[in-house]
Design a protein around this motif. Structure first.
Motif, short mmCIF file in Angstrom:
data_model
loop_
_atom_site.label_atom_id
_atom_site.label_comp_id
_atom_site.label_asym_id
_atom_site.label_seq_id
_atom_site.Cartn_x
_atom_site.Cartn_y
_atom_site.Cartn_z
N VAL A 4 -2.00 -34.06 -20.58
CA VAL A 4 -1.93 -34.14 -18.90
C VAL A 4 -2.10 -32.84 -18.14
N THR A 5 -3.07 -32.77 -17.20
CA THR A 5 -3.40 -31.78 -16.44
C THR A 5 -3.29 -32.07 -14.99
N GLY A 6 -2.98 -30.92 -14.33
CA GLY A 6 -2.64 -30.90 -12.83
C GLY A 6 -2.38 -29.77 -12.13
N TYR A 7 -1.63 -29.85 -10.97
CA TYR A 7 -1.27 -28.59 -10.47
C TYR A 7 -0.37 -28.91 -9.25
N LEU A 8 0.40 -27.99 -8.73
CA LEU A 8 1.36 -28.03 -7.71
C LEU A 8 0.90 -26.78 -6.59
N THR A 9 0.82 -27.21 -5.50
CA THR A 9 0.40 -26.32 -4.37
C THR A 9 1.87 -25.81 -3.65
N ILE A 10 2.01 -24.35 -4.05
CA ILE A 10 3.37 -23.93 -3.65
C ILE A 10 3.24 -23.11 -2.14
N ASN A 11 4.20 -23.41 -1.47
CA ASN A 11 4.58 -22.71 -0.12
C ASN A 11 4.62 -21.20 -0.51
N PRO A 12 3.99 -20.18 -0.08
CA PRO A 12 3.77 -18.74 -0.43
C PRO A 12 5.09 -18.25 -0.09
N ASP A 13 5.92 -18.82 0.85
CA ASP A 13 7.29 -18.18 1.38
C ASP A 13 8.23 -18.45 0.36
N LEU A 14 7.97 -19.61 -0.54
CA LEU A 14 9.10 -20.00 -1.39
C LEU A 14 8.62 -19.94 -2.95
N ALA A 16 9.49 -17.35 -5.11
CA ALA A 16 10.26 -16.85 -6.01
C ALA A 16 11.11 -18.07 -6.34
N GLU A 17 11.52 -19.18 -5.33
CA GLU A 17 12.25 -20.42 -5.72
C GLU A 17 11.57 -21.20 -6.89
N ALA A 18 10.00 -21.43 -6.57
CA ALA A 18 9.42 -22.10 -7.33
C ALA A 18 9.16 -21.51 -8.91
N GLU A 19 9.12 -20.29 -8.79
CA GLU A 19 8.80 -19.68 -10.36
C GLU A 19 10.27 -19.76 -10.89
N MET A 66 9.46 -37.92 -18.40
CA MET A 66 9.66 -38.54 -17.19
C MET A 66 11.16 -38.83 -16.72
N GLY A 67 11.50 -39.39 -17.58
CA GLY A 67 13.13 -39.95 -17.60
C GLY A 67 14.29 -38.87 -17.74
N SER A 68 13.88 -37.64 -18.30
CA SER A 68 14.95 -36.64 -18.76
C SER A 68 15.55 -36.07 -17.57
N ALA A 69 16.72 -35.53 -17.70
CA ALA A 69 17.54 -34.98 -16.83
C ALA A 69 17.27 -33.62 -16.22
N HIS A 70 16.57 -32.97 -16.96
CA HIS A 70 15.88 -31.81 -16.55
C HIS A 70 14.55 -31.81 -15.55
N MET A 71 13.95 -33.16 -15.77
CA MET A 71 12.83 -33.47 -15.14
C MET A 71 13.20 -33.64 -13.60
N ALA A 72 14.24 -34.64 -13.31
CA ALA A 72 14.89 -34.91 -12.28
C ALA A 72 15.45 -33.67 -11.58
N GLU A 73 16.10 -32.84 -12.36
CA GLU A 73 16.50 -31.45 -11.49
C GLU A 73 15.29 -30.73 -11.11
N PHE A 74 14.33 -30.46 -11.86
CA PHE A 74 12.98 -29.94 -11.53
C PHE A 74 12.40 -30.54 -10.25
N MET A 75 12.24 -31.81 -10.26
CA MET A 75 11.78 -32.38 -9.25
C MET A 75 12.56 -32.20 -7.94
N ALA A 77 14.23 -29.51 -7.34
CA ALA A 77 14.17 -27.93 -7.09
C ALA A 77 12.80 -27.64 -6.66
N ILE A 78 11.66 -28.23 -7.03
CA ILE A 78 10.34 -28.17 -6.71
C ILE A 78 10.03 -28.53 -5.48
N GLY A 79 10.42 -29.60 -5.27
CA GLY A 79 9.98 -30.59 -4.06
C GLY A 79 10.11 -29.66 -2.44
N SER A 80 11.00 -28.81 -2.44
CA SER A 80 11.11 -28.21 -1.43
C SER A 80 10.23 -26.83 -1.40
N CYS A 81 9.84 -26.61 -2.44
CA CYS A 81 8.80 -25.47 -2.42
C CYS A 81 7.48 -25.62 -2.26
#
Length: 100
Positions: A4-14, A16-19, A66-75, A77-81
């Protein structure tokens, strides 16, 4: 095997939260059954891009991930970043050869 390959585009102001979200997520994913490798890293030409490369034994392992609890938690957290596009694509691989 699936890659699986891909990327996330992160808001530069966020950045630290993304990391922080990524740092918590990656070890949990690497510990999953069927995960051969899982990496996220900053694009050297664009620091707003986080590239991802995943290697999974089979589709069942991806589905469990994709169905794991840590994936749901990550999604959550990362969504707002995010500051732009996020995309990942699965590739079914029948063989591979190390070239270097």
């Amino acid at each position: 095997m699936f890659v699986v390959t891909g990327y996330l585009t992160i808001n530069p102001d966020l950045r630290a939260e993304a990391e922080a979200a990524i740092a918590a997520f990656v070890p949990a994913t690497r510990a999953e059954a069927g995960c051969i490798d899982y990496r996220m890293s900053t694009d050297v030409l664009d620091p707003t891009i986080i590239n991802g490369v995943e290697i999974w034994e089979d589709q069942a392992a991806i589905d469990a991930h994709m169905g794991s609890a840590h994936m749901a938690e990550f999604m959550g957290a990362i969504g707002s970043c995010l500051g732009g596009e996020a995309t990942f694509t699965s590739h079914e691989v029948s063989s591979s050869t190390k070239i270097i």
